[in-house]
Each structure stands twice: as C-alpha cells, then as structure tokens.
Design a protein around this motif. Sequence first.
Motif, PDB file in Angstrom:
ATOM      1  N   ARG A  66       0.479  -1.297  -0.215  1.00 45.02           N
ATOM      2  CA  ARG A  66      -0.206  -0.088   0.292  1.00 45.02           C
ATOM      3  C   ARG A  66       0.640   1.041  -0.178  1.00 45.02           C
ATOM      4  O   ARG A  66       2.445   1.480   0.772  1.00 45.02           O
ATOM      5  CB  ARG A  66      -0.791  -0.054   1.574  1.00 45.02           C
ATOM      6  N   ARG A  67       0.469   2.214  -0.151  1.00 46.08           N
ATOM      7  CA  ARG A  67       1.161   3.490  -0.620  1.00 46.08           C
ATOM      8  C   ARG A  67       1.165   3.603   0.604  1.00 46.08           C
ATOM      9  O   ARG A  67       0.937   4.581   1.856  1.00 46.08           O
ATOM     10  CB  ARG A  67       0.233   4.362  -1.209  1.00 46.08           C
ATOM     11  N   SER A  68       2.804   4.213   1.464  1.00 50.09           N
ATOM     12  CA  SER A  68       3.124   4.638   2.347  1.00 50.09           C
ATOM     13  C   SER A  68       4.290   6.110   2.748  1.00 50.09           C
ATOM     14  O   SER A  68       5.153   6.410   1.200  1.00 50.09           O
ATOM     15  CB  SER A  68       3.679   3.415   2.351  1.00 50.09           C
ATOM     16  N   LEU A  69       4.209   6.537   3.681  1.00 55.12           N
ATOM     17  CA  LEU A  69       5.485   7.646   3.813  1.00 55.12           C
ATOM     18  C   LEU A  69       6.267   6.974   4.469  1.00 55.12           C
ATOM     19  O   LEU A  69       6.755   5.925   5.654  1.00 55.12           O
ATOM     20  CB  LEU A  69       4.486   8.491   5.016  1.00 55.12           C
ATOM     21  N   VAL A  70       7.482   6.922   3.975  1.00 58.03           N
ATOM     22  CA  VAL A  70       8.975   5.954   3.963  1.00 58.03           C
ATOM     23  C   VAL A  70       9.761   6.909   4.543  1.00 58.03           C
ATOM     24  O   VAL A  70      10.300   8.038   4.105  1.00 58.03           O
ATOM     25  CB  VAL A  70       9.411   5.367   2.848  1.00 58.03           C
ATOM     26  N   VAL A  71      10.349   7.007   5.991  1.00 57.06           N
ATOM     27  CA  VAL A  71      11.532   7.944   7.165  1.00 57.06           C
ATOM     28  C   VAL A  71      12.632   7.309   6.985  1.00 57.06           C
ATOM     29  O   VAL A  71      12.249   6.062   6.892  1.00 57.06           O
ATOM     30  CB  VAL A  71      10.692   8.709   7.780  1.00 57.06           C
ATOM     31  N   ILE A  72      13.714   7.567   6.402  1.00 56.98           N
ATOM     32  CA  ILE A  72      14.906   6.831   6.037  1.00 56.98           C
ATOM     33  C   ILE A  72      16.164   7.377   7.221  1.00 56.98           C
ATOM     34  O   ILE A  72      15.931   8.375   6.955  1.00 56.98           O
ATOM     35  CB  ILE A  72      15.146   6.604   5.082  1.00 56.98           C
ATOM     36  N   ILE A  73      16.516   6.790   8.976  1.00 52.27           N
ATOM     37  CA  ILE A  73      17.550   7.119   9.183  1.00 52.27           C
ATOM     38  C   ILE A  73      18.567   6.735   9.427  1.00 52.27           C
ATOM     39  O   ILE A  73      18.738   5.786   9.021  1.00 52.27           O
ATOM     40  CB  ILE A  73      16.435   7.779  10.249  1.00 52.27           C
ATOM     41  N   SER A  74      19.586   7.153   8.403  1.00 51.04           N
ATOM     42  CA  SER A  74      20.677   6.215   8.411  1.00 51.04           C
ATOM     43  C   SER A  74      21.984   7.985   8.018  1.00 51.04           C
ATOM     44  O   SER A  74      21.681   9.201   7.689  1.00 51.04           O
ATOM     45  CB  SER A  74      20.914   6.010   6.934  1.00 51.04           C
TER      46      SER A  74
ATOM     47  N   HIS B  43       8.260   5.828  -7.762  1.00 44.32           N
ATOM     48  CA  HIS B  43       7.180   5.907  -8.954  1.00 44.32           C
ATOM     49  C   HIS B  43       6.186   4.414  -8.652  1.00 44.32           C
ATOM     50  O   HIS B  43       5.430   4.480  -9.047  1.00 44.32           O
ATOM     51  CB  HIS B  43       8.707   4.292  -9.883  1.00 44.32           C
ATOM     52  N   ASP B  44       6.462   4.015  -7.126  1.00 44.33           N
ATOM     53  CA  ASP B  44       5.932   3.569  -6.359  1.00 44.33           C
ATOM     54  C   ASP B  44       4.119   4.075  -5.289  1.00 44.33           C
ATOM     55  O   ASP B  44       4.104   3.888  -4.753  1.00 44.33           O
ATOM     56  CB  ASP B  44       5.761   2.143  -5.724  1.00 44.33           C
ATOM     57  N   ARG B  45       4.674   5.706  -5.022  1.00 42.90           N
ATOM     58  CA  ARG B  45       4.318   6.391  -5.321  1.00 42.90           C
ATOM     59  C   ARG B  45       4.203   6.267  -3.663  1.00 42.90           C
ATOM     60  O   ARG B  45       3.319   7.068  -3.307  1.00 42.90           O
ATOM     61  CB  ARG B  45       2.735   6.140  -5.302  1.00 42.90           C
ATOM     62  N   HIS B  46       5.613   6.138  -3.343  1.00 35.88           N
ATOM     63  CA  HIS B  46       5.624   6.157  -2.066  1.00 35.88           C
ATOM     64  C   HIS B  46       6.136   8.068  -1.859  1.00 35.88           C
ATOM     65  O   HIS B  46       7.132   8.105  -2.668  1.00 35.88           O
ATOM     66  CB  HIS B  46       6.201   5.420  -1.257  1.00 35.88           C
ATOM     67  N   GLU B  47       5.881   8.299  -0.567  1.00 36.40           N
ATOM     68  CA  GLU B  47       6.670   9.389   0.014  1.00 36.40           C
ATOM     69  C   GLU B  47       7.378   9.085   0.334  1.00 36.40           C
ATOM     70  O   GLU B  47       7.649   8.311   1.897  1.00 36.40           O
ATOM     71  CB  GLU B  47       5.491  10.544   1.006  1.00 36.40           C
ATOM     72  N   VAL B  48       8.878  10.324   0.753  1.00 36.38           N
ATOM     73  CA  VAL B  48      10.444   9.742   0.647  1.00 36.38           C
ATOM     74  C   VAL B  48      10.105  10.872   1.431  1.00 36.38           C
ATOM     75  O   VAL B  48      10.872  11.755   0.876  1.00 36.38           O
ATOM     76  CB  VAL B  48      11.410   9.021   0.517  1.00 36.38           C
ATOM     77  N   ILE B  49      10.994  10.844   3.451  1.00 36.77           N
ATOM     78  CA  ILE B  49      12.018  11.763   3.702  1.00 36.77           C
ATOM     79  C   ILE B  49      13.238  10.972   4.202  1.00 36.77           C
ATOM     80  O   ILE B  49      13.399  10.051   4.590  1.00 36.77           O
ATOM     81  CB  ILE B  49      10.536  12.349   4.782  1.00 36.77           C
ATOM     82  N   LEU B  50      14.148  11.697   4.285  1.00 39.42           N
ATOM     83  CA  LEU B  50      15.972  11.039   4.605  1.00 39.42           C
ATOM     84  C   LEU B  50      16.084  11.909   5.229  1.00 39.42           C
ATOM     85  O   LEU B  50      16.152  13.334   5.390  1.00 39.42           O
ATOM     86  CB  LEU B  50      16.731  10.903   3.388  1.00 39.42           C
ATOM     87  N   PHE B  51      16.224  11.457   6.418  1.00 31.13           N
ATOM     88  CA  PHE B  51      17.316  12.460   8.099  1.00 31.13           C
ATOM     89  C   PHE B  51      18.491  10.877   7.715  1.00 31.13           C
ATOM     90  O   PHE B  51      18.457  10.039   8.817  1.00 31.13           O
ATOM     91  CB  PHE B  51      16.270  11.951   9.000  1.00 31.13           C
TER      92      PHE B  51
ATOM     93  N   GLY C 135      17.433  15.209  -4.782  1.00 35.76           N
ATOM     94  CA  GLY C 135      16.766  15.717  -5.777  1.00 35.76           C
ATOM     95  C   GLY C 135      16.553  14.841  -6.929  1.00 35.76           C
ATOM     96  O   GLY C 135      15.379  16.214  -7.464  1.00 35.76           O
ATOM     97  N   ASN C 136      17.060  14.213  -8.016  1.00 35.18           N
ATOM     98  CA  ASN C 136      16.693  13.775  -9.100  1.00 35.18           C
ATOM     99  C   ASN C 136      15.945  12.743  -7.837  1.00 35.18           C
ATOM    100  O   ASN C 136      14.837  12.303  -9.591  1.00 35.18           O
ATOM    101  CB  ASN C 136      18.019  13.095  -9.506  1.00 35.18           C
ATOM    102  N   ALA C 137      15.762  12.211  -6.649  1.00 38.37           N
ATOM    103  CA  ALA C 137      14.389  11.556  -6.747  1.00 38.37           C
ATOM    104  C   ALA C 137      13.577  11.721  -6.415  1.00 38.37           C
ATOM    105  O   ALA C 137      12.398  10.966  -6.725  1.00 38.37           O
ATOM    106  CB  ALA C 137      15.614  10.029  -5.835  1.00 38.37           C
ATOM    107  N   GLY C 138      13.709  12.669  -6.211  1.00 34.40           N
ATOM    108  CA  GLY C 138      12.352  13.933  -5.583  1.00 34.40           C
ATOM    109  C   GLY C 138      11.928  13.578  -3.812  1.00 34.40           C
ATOM    110  O   GLY C 138      10.836  13.573  -3.932  1.00 34.40           O
ATOM    111  N   VAL C 139      12.750  13.319  -3.385  1.00 38.38           N
ATOM    112  CA  VAL C 139      12.716  13.611  -1.508  1.00 38.38           C
ATOM    113  C   VAL C 139      13.367  14.431  -1.175  1.00 38.38           C
ATOM    114  O   VAL C 139      14.451  14.738  -1.446  1.00 38.38           O
ATOM    115  CB  VAL C 139      13.715  11.653  -1.330  1.00 38.38           C
ATOM    116  N   ASP C 140      12.693  14.520   0.122  1.00 37.85           N
ATOM    117  CA  ASP C 140      13.040  15.364   1.089  1.00 37.85           C
ATOM    118  C   ASP C 140      15.009  15.058   1.764  1.00 37.85           C
ATOM    119  O   ASP C 140      14.206  13.907   2.672  1.00 37.85           O
ATOM    120  CB  ASP C 140      11.797  15.361   1.742  1.00 37.85           C
TER     121      ASP C 140
END
Length: 306
Positions: free
Chosen positions: A184-192, A210-218, A273-278
């Motif tokens: 299912r469409r999800s928010l993925v928060v990556i902490i690394s 592409h799978d319509r997930h929202e992504v935020i990287l910390f 930026g190219n991947a469209g994630v924060d």
Amino acid sequence: MSLFSRQSDAPLEDPTALARFGRLDMVARLVVEGYMIGQHKSPFKGSSVEFVEHRQYYPGDEIRHIDWRAFGKTGRYYIKEFEEETNLRAYLLVDASGSMGYGQSTLTKFEYARQLAASLGYLLLTQRDAVGLVTFDTDIRDRIEPSSNPQNFQLVTQALENCQPGSETSLSEIVGRLAPTLKRRSLVVIISDLFDETGPLQKALQQLRHDRHEVILFQTIAPEEEDFPFSRPTQFRSLEQAGHRILVDPHRLRAIYLEQYQKFERELVRTCGNAGVDLHKMLTSDPYHTALGAYLDDRTRLKRKR
C-alpha cells in the motif's frame, strides 16, 4: 504537574542529556509533548499541521491545540481543529550498520537515530497515523508492520532498544528489496548516515517514488564527521570491518577528507533532488525538535501537492 514544568528546557535541547531520562518511549513523549507545547512561543514557522477552523475551548480539550495567538488577541481560548490523515501508513527505516555506532562528543549516530525514530513514531500516533519499523544492516533485522494501536508503538520502541549496530550495509540494496513488499502507498522515513554509493541509492529511491510512496531522509552525522577536528596522530578503526585499523596523521588527512566528504554531500543532495525526495541533515548534537519541525513542514507541503 508535568515533568516539563519541573525541569528546565535545557535537557530538551540536548540529545545526550535527554538520553539520561531512560526508556525510548518516555523520552519520545517528552520530546514530542515539549515540542508541541512550545509551539506558541517557538521561532519555527509553518511546522504545525494544517488546520481547518477554530472553535471555542471546552474543559477536556487537549491544551496543545490551543491557538495562543488567538488568545493573545481576544483573551479567550480557541482550539485549532486539524485535518485528519487517517490513512497514512509510515515505515521508519533505521540504519543499524556498523558505521552508525560512531560517536565521540555526543550520542552515537545509532543512539540518536533510534531516539529520533521513537519521537517521530510518537508524533505519528498523536496524529492517529499508523507507524511501523524496519531496522537493517546487511539484512533486514526487525520488521513491524504499521499500526495506529499504541501497543504497536511499544513493540517499535522495544525493538529499537534491543537493536545494536552490526555489520556493514548497502542502503540501496535494502531499499530495493523492501520496496516490492510495500503493498500500500506509504510514507517511508529513512534514518541513516547514508554512506552508500549515490548512483544505486538514487535508483532505489526512484523505485519508491515510482510506486507512489512518499520518502523523507534524515541523514544522521556526528559533528566530528562534519569538521574532522583531530589534531594528533590517531588510530582509526573500521566499524563495519572487524580488525581493520589504520594510524594516520590528521593534519595531512584533514584536507583530503574534507574535500571527499563535501563532494559526497553535494552528490547526495543532487541524488535526492533527482529522486524527488526530501533530505535533512541532522548532527547528533541537534535538538530532536528540529527534525520534528522539518517532518511537519514536509508533510504539510506534500499534502498540498495532492
């Protein structure tokens, strides 16, 4: 009387001091409730969840929803009624590789990352969102599916408390393996610390988008990694390859290190930026409320794009 009224605000600004309060779930509550209570006097702008309208305050309402500006103008208490996002499912991906075990003047990067994950998880639950967890190094170590049940948050914090940094990892490979399992469409928060090859990482992030997930990287970084303050001959050991040590002269190494590090950071910004994630860089000395504000800003902006 709450702990906030008995303690100074200083510990809330210092992740290392906060760690002395004990369990992750308790510290997460301190961080989030302290942040929300402080919003009416905070310099942060635009980091509150978007609201629909005001209504009069009634006994029993949560004080964190009081509009203090309206009170200052009218002398009356009004509550902000928020738009609900009841369908948000969030996965917190926490890097537990060996490099995350580094820490000198502050908490280790992993200790900071797991406390940040716990705080974000508690914040998600206060918004009635579902929170889940994935920890990983070479392989996925823990996976807890998202749920808005408070008992699920206890499972998340227990898994984080029991987890310790392990072997080396490839973030791009882990994300590539995980993405097809998110049905299912999800928010993925990556902490690394995001120490990975940027080319494969961009492809993995683009797969999530592409799978319509929202992504935020910390990106979690130790202050020493940012400015390399070492001055005497120092032995460095690999946190991801056992037994690998090297003695260096920091004066000779510093210029080369900083050049390579800054180049990597520029490539990482371009990759995201190219991947469209924060992307948000967090030093392990930064207050957790800085990340909470960044997260809420991102959520508000992404919501408006829908």
